[in-house]
Scaffold this motif. Structure first.
Motif, mmCIF file in Angstrom:
data_model
loop_
_atom_site.group_PDB
_atom_site.id
_atom_site.type_symbol
_atom_site.label_atom_id
_atom_site.label_comp_id
_atom_site.label_asym_id
_atom_site.label_seq_id
_atom_site.Cartn_x
_atom_site.Cartn_y
_atom_site.Cartn_z
ATOM 1 N N ASP A 13 -3.312 11.433 -6.377
ATOM 2 C CA ASP A 13 -2.500 11.822 -7.864
ATOM 3 C C ASP A 13 -0.917 11.780 -8.391
ATOM 4 O OD1 ASP A 13 -5.008 11.572 -9.172
ATOM 5 O OD2 ASP A 13 -5.205 13.219 -8.309
ATOM 6 N N ASP A 14 -0.128 12.307 -6.866
ATOM 7 C CA ASP A 14 1.473 12.750 -7.624
ATOM 8 C C ASP A 14 2.140 11.758 -7.022
ATOM 9 O OD1 ASP A 14 0.449 15.449 -8.008
ATOM 10 O OD2 ASP A 14 1.139 16.045 -6.701
ATOM 11 N N TYR A 15 1.147 10.656 -6.812
ATOM 12 C CA TYR A 15 2.102 9.362 -6.015
ATOM 13 C C TYR A 15 1.895 8.304 -6.691
ATOM 14 C CZ TYR A 15 2.899 12.266 -1.750
ATOM 15 O OH TYR A 15 2.698 13.193 -1.102
ATOM 16 N N LEU A 41 -3.099 22.688 -4.432
ATOM 17 C CA LEU A 41 -3.755 22.390 -6.111
ATOM 18 C C LEU A 41 -3.533 21.883 -7.000
ATOM 19 C CD1 LEU A 41 -3.516 26.464 -5.295
ATOM 20 C CD2 LEU A 41 -5.753 25.524 -5.204
ATOM 21 N N ARG A 42 -2.146 20.962 -6.698
ATOM 22 C CA ARG A 42 -1.763 20.773 -7.682
ATOM 23 C C ARG A 42 -2.958 19.171 -8.749
ATOM 24 N NH1 ARG A 42 3.570 21.923 -8.702
ATOM 25 N NH2 ARG A 42 5.026 22.719 -6.845
ATOM 26 N N PRO A 43 -3.237 18.858 -7.683
ATOM 27 C CA PRO A 43 -4.076 17.697 -8.486
ATOM 28 C C PRO A 43 -4.693 18.041 -9.540
ATOM 29 C CG PRO A 43 -3.461 17.529 -6.041
ATOM 30 C CD PRO A 43 -3.499 18.864 -6.051
ATOM 31 N N LEU A 44 -4.937 19.317 -9.471
ATOM 32 C CA LEU A 44 -6.237 20.272 -10.752
ATOM 33 C C LEU A 44 -5.337 20.149 -12.283
ATOM 34 C CD1 LEU A 44 -6.958 23.623 -9.120
ATOM 35 C CD2 LEU A 44 -8.703 21.200 -8.658
ATOM 36 N N TYR A 99 0.482 -0.998 0.264
ATOM 37 C CA TYR A 99 0.017 -0.343 -0.167
ATOM 38 C C TYR A 99 1.406 1.709 0.001
ATOM 39 C CZ TYR A 99 0.982 0.516 4.847
ATOM 40 O OH TYR A 99 1.171 0.812 6.697
ATOM 41 N N THR A 100 0.136 2.002 -0.392
ATOM 42 C CA THR A 100 0.633 3.555 -0.158
ATOM 43 C C THR A 100 -0.206 3.893 0.673
ATOM 44 O OG1 THR A 100 1.697 3.347 -2.648
ATOM 45 C CG2 THR A 100 1.558 5.363 -1.217
ATOM 46 N N PHE A 136 -4.860 5.272 2.548
ATOM 47 C CA PHE A 136 -4.348 4.191 2.514
ATOM 48 C C PHE A 136 -4.872 4.256 1.099
ATOM 49 C CE2 PHE A 136 -4.548 3.928 7.167
ATOM 50 C CZ PHE A 136 -2.973 4.032 7.230
ATOM 51 N N ALA A 137 -4.023 3.617 0.047
ATOM 52 C CA ALA A 137 -4.058 3.171 -1.245
ATOM 53 C C ALA A 137 -3.534 2.388 -1.808
ATOM 54 C CB ALA A 137 -3.524 4.329 -2.362
#
Length: 317
Positions: free
Chosen positions: A61-63, A286-289, A37-38, A84-85
């Motif tokens: 999103d960034d990982y 804001l980066r995930p946008l 998991y992350t 957790f993902a």
């Protein structure tokens, strides 16, 4: 040491583990090491787990490159939320390679819950150890652990783990309590839809009656040419308004997924829509946008503007 315990009620999952020996048909719980998991730890102004889970995809999103195949779990520890993902299909594939059927898996837990016990490293098989690094449970090769360290003696099967994700024979990722709650909500929606359907049926019948009365008073309107002429005047207006509503909806969806985002400015006219998005937590939120699928589907231009992000789209009617 053995991490399975005498009852085999829990299995610790790590990459080079041996085959799993479990009585056929018996259910087990799985404790995932960070190899499966992350995780992220965030101090967010969120009250409920379902709200935290809604924003989980945007946080990762960034990982994670291909986030579509992942599920998410959350729990709160003190003032921090742990996210957790994990890819349940990859986990099932691994346990099946080790001799365990997927239908035997009851719950999955995350090694992060062991953090409070990790005053010393915990052995995981022959090659790994779990250690606490800045409040995060981390798996490391035993070769980098000090040779003189004394590993902690911990019976995983007897620990009071409480933040599990229910899998069960149906492979559901929600607990029974949440299933019941969801069923009640869906039942309420069904009742609302039934009432609303009856109301709309009555409204449609009333409108049809008014149309018939209008046609009786104005026979010329019964001509298909005249009706089509009227429709041709108003269809472009309706089409333009639908485009505007879709654009506004895309901005709303993109911002509502993260409670730390808000719309500072919004302008809309017949030619374009523009919105300035900010976050009190800084530009990193804001980066995930930049990769938001709702904004991409609506062909928004996404640009950094100082510590904010500007969303723009020109309409072409």
């Amino acid at each position: 040491m053995s991490l399975l315990g005498s009852s085999n009620s829990r299995v610790v999952l790590y990459r080079d583990m041996p085959n799993i020996s479990i009585q056929k048909g018996r259910g087990v719980d799985i404790l995932l090491t960070p190899q499966f998991y992350t995780s992220l730890k965030e101090d967010l102004e969120v009250k409920f787990a379902y709200q935290a889970k809604q924003i989980a995809p945007s946080l990762f999103d960034d990982y994670i490159e291909d986030i579509e195949g992942y599920q998410f779990a959350v729990y709160k520890d003190g003032k921090d939320w742990h996210f957790f993902a994990f890819n349940i299909e990859d986990i099932f594939k691994f346990v099946e390679e080790r001799g365990l059927n997927r239908y035997q898996v009851g719950k999955i837990y995350f090694a992060q819950e062991l953090n409070r016990y990790l005053e010393s490293p915990l052995e995981i098989g022959d090659s790994y150890a779990l250690v606490d690094i800045d409040g995060i449970t981390t798996i490391v090769p035993k070769s980098i652990v000090d040779r003189g360290v004394e590993y902690i003696n911990l019976d995983i099967s007897k620990l009071p783990l409480k933040n599990g994700v229910s899998i069960g024979g149906s492979l559901s990722l929600i607990s029974f309590k949440h299933t019941v709650t969801l069923s009640i909500i869906l039942l309420l929606f069904a009742i609302i839809l039934m009432v609303e359907g009856n109301r709309l049926k009555g409204a449609i019948e009333l409108q049809e009656q008014k149309v018939e009365e209008l046609l009786d008073k104005n026979p010329k309107l019964s001509s298909s040419r005249i009706r089509e002429s009227i429709l041709s005047q108003y269809e472009p207006i309706d089409r333009e308004e639908r485009v505007k509503r879709s654009a506004i909806g895309a901005i709303s969806k993109a911002v509502s997924r993260n409670p730390n985002l808000y719309i500072k400015e919004l302008s809309l006219d017949g030619r374009a829509i523009s919105a300035l998005i900010e976050s009190p937590s800084g530009f990193s939120r804001l980066r995930p946008l930049f990769n938001n699928r709702y904004l991409k589907e609506q062909n928004f231009q996404i640009e950094r503007e100082g510590s904010s992000i500007r969303l723009k789209r020109e309409f072409q009617f």
